[in-house]
Design a protein around this motif. Structure first.
Motif, PDB file in Angstrom:
ATOM      1  N   UNK A   1       0.772  -1.061  -0.005  1.00 25.54           N
ATOM      2  CA  UNK A   1       0.129   0.023   0.146  1.00 25.54           C
ATOM      3  C   UNK A   1       1.030   1.414   0.066  1.00 25.54           C
ATOM      4  N   UNK A   2       1.978   1.203   0.751  1.00 26.84           N
ATOM      5  CA  UNK A   2       2.854   2.474   0.783  1.00 26.84           C
ATOM      6  C   UNK A   2       3.568   2.475  -0.588  1.00 26.84           C
ATOM      7  N   UNK A   3       3.859   1.645  -1.127  1.00 30.18           N
ATOM      8  CA  UNK A   3       4.754   1.696  -2.364  1.00 30.18           C
ATOM      9  C   UNK A   3       3.638   2.258  -3.705  1.00 30.18           C
ATOM     10  N   UNK A   4       2.355   1.610  -3.439  1.00 35.22           N
ATOM     11  CA  UNK A   4       1.216   2.246  -4.559  1.00 35.22           C
ATOM     12  C   UNK A   4       1.160   3.411  -4.209  1.00 35.22           C
ATOM     13  N   UNK A   5       1.090   4.073  -3.050  1.00 34.60           N
ATOM     14  CA  UNK A   5       0.709   5.329  -2.837  1.00 34.60           C
ATOM     15  C   UNK A   5       1.930   6.260  -3.197  1.00 34.60           C
ATOM     16  N   UNK A   6       3.339   5.893  -3.049  1.00 36.27           N
ATOM     17  CA  UNK A   6       4.193   6.692  -3.416  1.00 36.27           C
ATOM     18  C   UNK A   6       4.421   6.700  -4.990  1.00 36.27           C
ATOM     19  N   UNK A   7       4.081   5.624  -5.524  1.00 34.00           N
ATOM     20  CA  UNK A   7       4.334   5.739  -7.103  1.00 34.00           C
ATOM     21  C   UNK A   7       3.157   6.438  -7.704  1.00 34.00           C
ATOM     22  N   UNK A   8       1.898   6.093  -6.980  1.00 30.97           N
ATOM     23  CA  UNK A   8       0.788   6.929  -7.582  1.00 30.97           C
ATOM     24  C   UNK A   8       0.948   8.596  -7.357  1.00 30.97           C
ATOM     25  N   UNK A   9       1.495   8.936  -6.437  1.00 33.43           N
ATOM     26  CA  UNK A   9       1.956  10.451  -6.394  1.00 33.43           C
ATOM     27  C   UNK A   9       3.090  11.049  -7.489  1.00 33.43           C
ATOM     28  N   UNK A  10       3.889   9.807  -7.776  1.00 36.85           N
ATOM     29  CA  UNK A  10       5.025  10.286  -8.799  1.00 36.85           C
ATOM     30  C   UNK A  10       4.597  10.257 -10.228  1.00 36.85           C
TER      31      UNK A  10
END
Length: 174
Positions: free
Chosen positions: A135-144
């Motif tokens: 979930x943390x990686x998805x949010x990080x990549x989503x914002x990028x």
């Protein structure tokens, strides 16, 4: 090599959990436009029409407002039975300025499908061991996600539609 006493091999204290085929998955909802991404929502449990309606009520207008398109956006979704349910259609009728309706049995042309694929490839560049990490990686990549990429996949829609028409509904290169 590990030494254990006889009959202690399968005792809990001697076992280390492993993940053989990934650590699980999550269901997400998101929205995009050429200038940015809206909310990314993690969904608990099984998605049904009521849960989908709650997500729309809570996040669709909020995302549109945050992106500065509250009264001008066009909403596109596929023909999933949850999306086409009566309660969802009634909500969209009164709350969305414009809803695009794909024809029945149409190929999935939603540009966000390209984004889901790209997001999946991006998060797999590093090992993920837990759902929380995922979930943390998805949010990080989503914002990028670069705006140029969003603009490309969305503005490519006329070409996609032309290709589907040219192929008479048969598989196209998109």
């Amino acid at each position: 090599m590990v030494w254990r006493k006889v009959n202690e091999v399968l005792k809990i204290k001697n076992l280390k959990p492993t993940v053989k085929h990934g650590g699980g998955n999550v269901i997400i909802w998101g929205c995009i436009l050429t200038t940015g991404v809206g909310e990314l929502i993690f969904i608990d449990g099984i998605m049904d029409k009521n849960k989908y309606l709650d997500i729309l009520k809570t996040n669709l207008i909020k995302s549109a407002s945050n992106l500065g398109i509250r009264d001008t956006f066009k909403f596109y979704q596929d023909n999933d039975h949850k999306h086409k349910s009566r309660i969802v259609q009634e909500y969209l009728l009164y709350k969305c300025p414009k809803v695009l309706h794909p024809p029945p049995q149409s190929p999935d042309l939603n540009p966000i499908e390209n984004l889901w694929d790209q997001l999946d490839r991006n998060i797999r560049t590093t090992p993920i061991k837990t759902i929380t990490e995922l979930m943390e990686r998805l949010l990080e990549e989503w914002r990028r996600i670069p705006h140029e990429y969003l603009k490309k996949i969305i503005c490519n829609m006329p070409k996609r539609l032309y290709e589907v028409i040219k192929q008479k509904g048969q598989p196209a290169k998109y």
